[in-house]
Design a protein around this motif. Structure first.
Motif, PDB file in Angstrom:
ATOM      1  N   THR A   1       0.840  -1.203   0.000  1.00  0.00           N
ATOM      2  CA  THR A   1       0.000   0.000   0.000  1.00  0.00           C
ATOM      3  C   THR A   1       0.868   1.244   0.000  1.00  0.00           C
ATOM      4  O   THR A   1       0.593   2.220  -0.715  1.00  0.00           O
ATOM      5  CB  THR A   1      -0.914   0.010   1.237  1.00  0.00           C
TER       6      THR A   1
ATOM      7  N   SER B   1       2.294   2.038  -3.516  1.00  0.00           N
ATOM      8  CA  SER B   1       1.256   2.519  -4.426  1.00  0.00           C
ATOM      9  C   SER B   1       0.897   3.969  -4.143  1.00  0.00           C
ATOM     10  O   SER B   1       0.770   4.793  -5.060  1.00  0.00           O
ATOM     11  CB  SER B   1       0.010   1.639  -4.311  1.00  0.00           C
TER      12      SER B   1
ATOM     13  N   LEU C   1      -6.793   0.490  -5.659  1.00  0.00           N
ATOM     14  CA  LEU C   1      -6.728   1.333  -4.474  1.00  0.00           C
ATOM     15  C   LEU C   1      -7.541   2.616  -4.613  1.00  0.00           C
ATOM     16  O   LEU C   1      -8.228   3.028  -3.666  1.00  0.00           O
ATOM     17  CB  LEU C   1      -5.267   1.657  -4.163  1.00  0.00           C
TER      18      LEU C   1
ATOM     19  N   LEU D   1      -7.488  -2.650  -0.766  1.00  0.00           N
ATOM     20  CA  LEU D   1      -6.086  -2.662  -0.381  1.00  0.00           C
ATOM     21  C   LEU D   1      -5.358  -3.791  -1.093  1.00  0.00           C
ATOM     22  O   LEU D   1      -5.953  -4.817  -1.431  1.00  0.00           O
ATOM     23  CB  LEU D   1      -5.952  -2.833   1.132  1.00  0.00           C
TER      24      LEU D   1
ATOM     25  N   ALA E   1      -9.896   0.456   1.516  1.00  0.00           N
ATOM     26  CA  ALA E   1      -9.449   1.790   1.881  1.00  0.00           C
ATOM     27  C   ALA E   1     -10.635   2.569   2.432  1.00  0.00           C
ATOM     28  O   ALA E   1     -11.789   2.180   2.228  1.00  0.00           O
ATOM     29  CB  ALA E   1      -8.864   2.492   0.660  1.00  0.00           C
TER      30      ALA E   1
END
Length: 413
Positions: free
Chosen positions: A123, A126, A162, A168, A378
């Motif tokens: 995460t 990204s 995302l 996620l 998210a």
């Protein structure tokens, strides 16, 4: 003569002496017979036993004539000695991995990204890439471009998951299940000449996301030893929810459950330092020489434990496209105080004894905890990151890639 570090096996070689791979164009030059695929056991052996037999068949690898290699320079195509068709695809002479066409044309900065399982590495990368492409890139007049099909595909898929689906990333697969491709980017930054002229400086960033399971011990970590020893800097992500004192102090809430306790950050730091020292990255006194940015993640979960005016709760200033050294120091001292309070400074002592140069950071990739009813998602507002860029910008500033605001002088250098 440019030296190239392979982003896959981390072997070093002269750019002018790298072999090439034939594109196997359907028709050869002047009616010549086109090349067919050949077994590339060097590449397959590096990738591991999971490579299917059909995938071993690839374009022939050849070494260009000396008169071509002596020319140097990037971006050149050379003719295949069999079919005569020019190819720009260079490969690593050690592992036969294909290199992006412009990878050999600029300096490389290899950034080692490590952390225990569930620390949020995938995460983090990204969100970091998105911030470098937007908010942070705008502040520094910089651009970030993915290099190679693998990184481009991964970025597209992760951004859709995302930022559009609010999902996620899945956990990074461990080395036992296959080789994780590095992520390659070309970072372009403005550069001022000595006589006032302007230009652009291009730097290749290589990120390698090691799975948490591969950091549990020296034997499992061996797959990444060459990567770590080649790194210009390390970003160690520390999940504060792995610290017992933090877990005990957080108020009971209706958010997602606390993660399962994995390998301790202290043990990971010790393993990292041991690997680096074993491969010549140590200084007198036994401390590892590779700079390490230790980033405490998920600071959004720590709000009940932070002062309302804590610098961890807001993004760093990037005034006039300069890196603020005073802000960095304020964050470092804040984290130093917090870590001392949280775990009797055990992790901090381990880091200071094992690394000659370290800096502490705090960040949140999402800006808010995932929903309680869907912890793999998210927040509904999407990622609202805080300070994700700080560790990387510090490592870049050390290499004079960014102008730095000098503490106490009120100017950039």
């Amino acid at each position: 003569m440019t030296t190239v570090i392979c982003p896959y096996c981390f072997a070093r070689a002269s750019a002018a002496k790298l072999p090439y791979r034939c594109l196997m164009t359907p028709s050869g030059v002047r009616g010549g017979a086109p090349c067919g695929p050949e077994r590339d056991d060097v590449w397959a052996g590096f990738m591991g036993p999971g490579v299917p037999p059909a995938a071993r068949m690839r374009g022939p690898v050849f070494t260009p004539p000396r008169r071509v290699t002596g020319l140097g320079g990037g971006g050149r195509s050379v003719p295949c000695p069999k079919c005569g068709v020019p190819t720009p695809v260079r490969v690593c002479g050690t592992c036969h991995s294909d290199l992006p066409s412009d990878y050999c044309d600029q300096d490389s900065r290899i950034i080692a990204l490590v952390g225990a399982k569930a620390s949020g590495k995938s995460t983090y990368v990204s969100v970091l890439v998105n911030e470098l492409n937007h908010r942070v890139g705008q502040a520094y007049h910089a651009s970030l471009a993915a290099m190679g099909q693998s990184t481009q595909t991964r970025d597209k898929e992760m951004a859709e998951d995302l930022y559009e689906r609010l999902r996620l990333p899945d956990a990074t697969r461990p080395a036992a299940l296959g080789f994780n491709d590095p992520l390659l980017y070309r970072l372009s930054l403005p550069r001022k000449g000595l006589l006032g002229g302007a230009g652009t400086r291009h730097t290749t960033l290589v990120f390698f996301d090691a799975a948490g399971e591969d950091l549990a011990g020296a034997e499992a970590m061996d797959r990444y030893t060459r990567y770590l020893s080649a790194a210009d800097g390390i970003i160690l992500l520390v999940d504060p929810l792995q610290l017992g004192s933090v877990r005990d102090r957080l108020p009971v809430h209706d958010g997602p459950p606390l993660p399962v306790v994995e390998t301790s950050p202290q043990q990971i730091a010790a393993d990292l330092a041991a690997q680096l020292r074993a491969h010549g990255k140590g200084k007198a006194g036994g401390r590892a020489s590779t700079p390490i940015a230790v980033a405490v993640t998920k600071t959004d979960m720590l709000r009940p434990l932070l002062d309302p005016h804590s610098p961890l709760l807001r993004n760093a200033p990037h005034t006039s496209g300069t890196y603020d050294g005073e802000d960095r120091l304020a964050v470092h001292e804040e984290l130093r105080t917090l870590l001392t309070d949280w775990d009797s400074d055990a992790l901090l002592r381990q880091l200071e004894l094992d690394f000659a140069e370290l800096c502490l950071f705090g960040l949140s990739a999402l800006g808010a905890p995932p929903p309680a009813d869907a912890p793999a998602d998210a927040p509904k507002s999407g990622p609202q990151p805080v300070r994700v860029e700080d560790p990387l910008l510090w490592l870049l500033s050390r290499r004079a890639l960014l102008p730095v605001h000098t503490a106490g002088k009120g100017r950039a250098q």
